[in-house]
Scaffold this active site. Structure first.
Site, PDB file in Angstrom:
ATOM      1  N   GLY A 190      48.857  31.739  53.749  1.00  0.00           N
ATOM      2  CA  GLY A 190      48.962  30.309  54.023  1.00  0.00           C
ATOM      3  C   GLY A 190      50.080  29.643  53.274  1.00  0.00           C
ATOM      4  O   GLY A 190      50.483  28.542  53.614  1.00  0.00           O
ATOM      5  N   GLY A 241      53.186  31.287  52.287  1.00  0.00           N
ATOM      6  CA  GLY A 241      54.503  31.902  52.359  1.00  0.00           C
ATOM      7  C   GLY A 241      54.464  33.369  52.760  1.00  0.00           C
ATOM      8  O   GLY A 241      53.400  33.957  52.972  1.00  0.00           O
ATOM      9  N   GLU A 242      55.670  33.937  52.880  1.00  0.00           N
ATOM     10  CA  GLU A 242      55.826  35.334  53.256  1.00  0.00           C
ATOM     11  C   GLU A 242      56.127  36.167  52.014  1.00  0.00           C
ATOM     12  O   GLU A 242      56.750  35.695  51.065  1.00  0.00           O
ATOM     13  CB  GLU A 242      56.966  35.478  54.267  1.00  0.00           C
ATOM     14  CG  GLU A 242      56.729  34.721  55.563  1.00  0.00           C
ATOM     15  CD  GLU A 242      57.921  34.817  56.506  1.00  0.00           C
ATOM     16  OE1 GLU A 242      59.039  35.107  56.016  1.00  0.00           O
ATOM     17  OE2 GLU A 242      57.742  34.624  57.719  1.00  0.00           O
ATOM     18  N   LYS A 284      57.474  36.489  46.859  1.00  0.00           N
ATOM     19  CA  LYS A 284      56.845  35.540  47.782  1.00  0.00           C
ATOM     20  C   LYS A 284      57.760  34.338  47.951  1.00  0.00           C
ATOM     21  O   LYS A 284      58.187  33.722  46.977  1.00  0.00           O
ATOM     22  CB  LYS A 284      55.478  35.108  47.259  1.00  0.00           C
ATOM     23  CG  LYS A 284      54.810  34.043  48.129  1.00  0.00           C
ATOM     24  CD  LYS A 284      53.458  33.621  47.591  1.00  0.00           C
ATOM     25  CE  LYS A 284      52.410  34.656  47.900  1.00  0.00           C
ATOM     26  NZ  LYS A 284      51.048  34.154  47.611  1.00  0.00           N
ATOM     27  N   ASP A 341      40.427  30.667  43.574  1.00  0.00           N
ATOM     28  CA  ASP A 341      40.557  31.283  44.902  1.00  0.00           C
ATOM     29  C   ASP A 341      40.303  32.786  44.825  1.00  0.00           C
ATOM     30  O   ASP A 341      41.137  33.594  45.240  1.00  0.00           O
ATOM     31  CB  ASP A 341      41.941  30.992  45.498  1.00  0.00           C
ATOM     32  CG  ASP A 341      41.957  31.156  47.018  1.00  0.00           C
ATOM     33  OD1 ASP A 341      40.866  31.102  47.626  1.00  0.00           O
ATOM     34  OD2 ASP A 341      43.039  31.343  47.593  1.00  0.00           O
TER      35      ASP A 341
END
Length: 686
Positions: free
Chosen positions: A354, A356-357, A372, A468
């Site tokens: 959610g 970034g790549e 990232k 998280d």
């Protein structure tokens, strides 16, 4: 004359009796191994100069060397032996030193089930220390493994049926001249002498440099009844060595052994082969460029170079502000990351979340990294964010993904962390193409993440609330150890204080119900870890909207199974017949951690004690108040409100895999569900 003959006969008879008695003792000596009658397996190799290399200088190798025929110890007297050998552990250039070498006594030379790395080529992950293992070893270990209760990476240990040593000590020897113990670096590459003497029930282990005599005081002395360990007196003696991601050359120079201390032959140090010293490879300097004499050609070249320079300057342009100077050592250049990822090529692409790549990168003279790329629209809060990135770099724990640094460009932030070759845990849990993790592997991962959270909550310089915790944020290293990563939502505060935020952020299904009223805390991390334990044990996500109603919510489903006395019905069916007591304990602990009453949840220190079996679970049942009462946090985008579902309400409006963030000023929803399509970010400003 007859008296003299009688005397000669008596002396001869006594001599023959002595020879007959001594012949019962087995002994041998090898000053080098050129003519030795040995059995080699794995990657063990006999070098031309008579040196034995026990394991190849590659990753995840193991090798064994044993006497071909078993030694038959006398059954009429207590088992005893003495041995003296010289070995050397030489680190491979460019790698950390490891793992160690062991002297082994075993009734069998079949080590096909053994594993390399920390198991030293003789044990495996299921070795539990039971008497059925029938294995004795003395280890010279150069890797610290807290799971085996090891306290340093330079120790000598005594192992009985188990990689957890019954006795160990930092490598050292008693010096007569200094009248104290002097430490020895096992990874120095220098030859090291080792003596192991066993008589009666006393085992003594000594080590010393090659130039020193046998110490008068042993390094380790332990009462052990080896007769109880071995059911047979036909035993093999030899050595084992292994490598992991850390690599050493394991050499054996000479060896002498006897079933009687008095019959032990001496090694001839002058005849031992020399230890080779590996050299780091050096690249040849590139040949000098030939500059064309033509002035016209030189002008053209300079013009081309100038164009390339300005193009590359624009291509690799970064954003830097004066306040970042104090973080300089933590900043990577964009050019280095661009080259490392081959221009962020699709072949280097690892995944998309959610925020970034992520791409794999290979930096010169360094380990592989993960990069990232996170997009951002403004500079608000950037100074604080970078400060927290640097703070995360100071976190040191074996079960955290090491964050190495960052880089800033216009509209883009790049985070650099250590590369984890086995990807994320959720791939192994939910991807049918990935190998199924065994229960022992899953339990090691759970214990590792619990240890990491305990460190973040209590041992780090500041309290770190992760906010998280889930399987997709747990990465697996080369040895399938769990590493907690993705600190994009983490918050720091001083010990004794409170987190400076009341924002409710996290992933649907993992969020404690009190988040919307009380904000994040270490106890909300405990709730998420409880869901994570159930996720790993049951092999499914916390919310499955497509399942039948009674199985849709994982917490409720596990609790209902417990009420029916069929708790194991909720476990991952791919696990098969595993250690059911451990599986039930973890599921009950998961329910205890997800109690909707925050004060009833254990702290992470207690969770670790429960997982390790050092503390029994408290007395509670599936009918205890707060157990199994799943209340998912729901974001109602139409009404711009946040509410909690009761136990019997329908599924959340936001996908079960969505990550949400709710602050005082705006409502942020990050959708990661594959059912919805490409990830998107929605911002509802008040």
């Amino acid at each position: 004359m007859s008296k003299e003959l009688l005397l000669i006969w008596l002396i001869s008879s006594f001599h023959l009796i002595s020879l007959s008695t001594s012949s019962n003792d087995t002994s041998f000596v090898f000053n080098g191994f050129g003519q030795a009658n040995l059995s080699l397996d794995g990657s063990a190799t006999l070098l031309p100069n008579g040196l034995l290399q026990l394991a190849k200088d590659l990753q995840h190798q193991m090798g064994h060397v044993f006497i071909k025929n078993p030694i038959v110890f006398s059954s009429s007297k207590p088992l005893s032996f003495s041995t003296h050998f010289v070995c050397a552990l030489v680190p491979k250039p460019g790698f950390e030193s490891g793992h160690g070498i062991t002297f082994v006594i075993s009734p069998s030379v079949d080590f096909t089930r053994a594993q390399p790395t920390r198991y030293l080529g003789i044990f495996n992950a299921s070795t539990d220390g039971s008497s059925s293992s029938h294995l004795f070893a003395v280890e010279l270990d150069t890797v610290e493994n807290p799971d085996f209760r090891e306290t340093n990476n330079n120790h000598v240990g005594i192992d009985v049926n188990n990689p957890i040593s019954v006795a160990s000590a930092p490598a050292s020897y008693f010096s007569k001249t200094e009248q104290k113990n002097v430490s020895i670096n096992l990874s120095s590459g220098n030859p090291i002498q080792v003596w192991v003497d066993y008589q009666g029930t006393v085992l003594n282990v000594s080590v010393a440099p090659l130039e020193a005599d046998k110490p008068s005081l042993p390094l380790l002395s332990r009462l052990i009844n080896l007769s109880e360990i071995f059911q047979t007196r036909r035993l093999f003696v030899g050595f084992s060595a292994a490598t992991g991601t850390s690599i050493s050359f394991h050499y054996l120079l000479g060896w002498t052994f006897s079933t009687s201390r008095e019959s032990l032959q001496l090694l001839d140090i002058s005849k031992l082969p020399r230890v080779p010293r590996p050299r780091a490879e050096h690249k040849k300097p590139p040949s000098a460029l030939i500059i064309a004499p033509s002035v016209t050609f030189a002008i053209i070249v300079m013009a081309v170079l100038a164009g390339v320079y300005y193009h590359r300057k624009k291509k690799y342009a970064e954003v830097s502000e004066p306040w970042e100077k104090k973080f300089g050592t933590h900043r990577f250049s964009y050019k280095s990351l661009y080259i490392a990822t081959k221009g962020f090529h699709k072949d280097q692409f690892l995944g998309r979340g959610g925020f970034g790549e992520v791409y794999r990168g290979d930096l010169p003279l360094s380990k592989a990294v993960a990069v990232k790329r996170v997009s951002h629209d403004g500079e608000q809060g950037m100074k604080q964010f970078v400060a927290e990135v640097v703070s995360m770099k100071s976190l040191k724990h074996r079960n955290l993904v090491p964050l190495l640094g960052y880089c800033r460009r216009k509209g883009e932030l790049l985070l650099v962390s250590e590369y984890m070759p086995n990807g994320s845990l959720d791939q192994h849990l939910f991807d049918d193409q990935s190998p199924v993790l065994s229960w022992s592997q899953r339990l090691v991962i759970l214990k590792g993440i619990a240890s990491a959270l305990f460190y973040l909550h209590t041992e780090a310089e500041q309290v770190v609330v992760h906010r998280d915790i889930k399987a997709s944020n747990v990465m697996l290293d080369a040895e399938l150890n769990g590493r907690l990563g993705d600190f994009g939502m983490a918050r720091f505060h001083n010990h004794g204080g409170n987190a400076a935020t009341t924002a409710a952020v996290g992933t649907i299904g993992y969020m404690a119900p009190e988040l919307i009223t009380m904000g994040a805390s270490t106890i909300t991390d405990v709730y998420a870890f409880g869901v994570f334990m159930l996720e790993v044990t049951c092999g499914r996500k916390p919310i499955e909207p497509k399942m039948e109603v009674e199985k849709r919510y994982l917490i409720k489903w596990v609790c209902e199974c417990w009420k029916k006395d069929s708790l194991l019905d909720a476990k991952d069916p791919r696990l098969g017949e595993e250690i059911e007591i451990e599986i039930e304990l973890v599921m009950k602990l998961g329910l205890l951690c997800t109690n909707i009453v925050p004060e009833s949840r254990p702290k992470m220190g207690q969770v670790i004690l429960y997982l390790n079996g050092n503390l029994p679970l408290p007395d509670f049942s599936p009918y205890t108040l707060g157990i199994g009462s799943f209340t998912p946090v729901v974001v109602d985008a139409a009404l711009l409100t946040v509410s909690c579902n009761s136990r019997n309400r329908s599924a959340p409006l936001v996908s079960s895999s969505s990550t949400i963030g709710i602050s005082n000023n705006s409502l942020n929803v990050v959708v990661e569900s594959q059912d919805i399509g490409s990830p998107s970010f929605i911002n509802f400003d008040k």
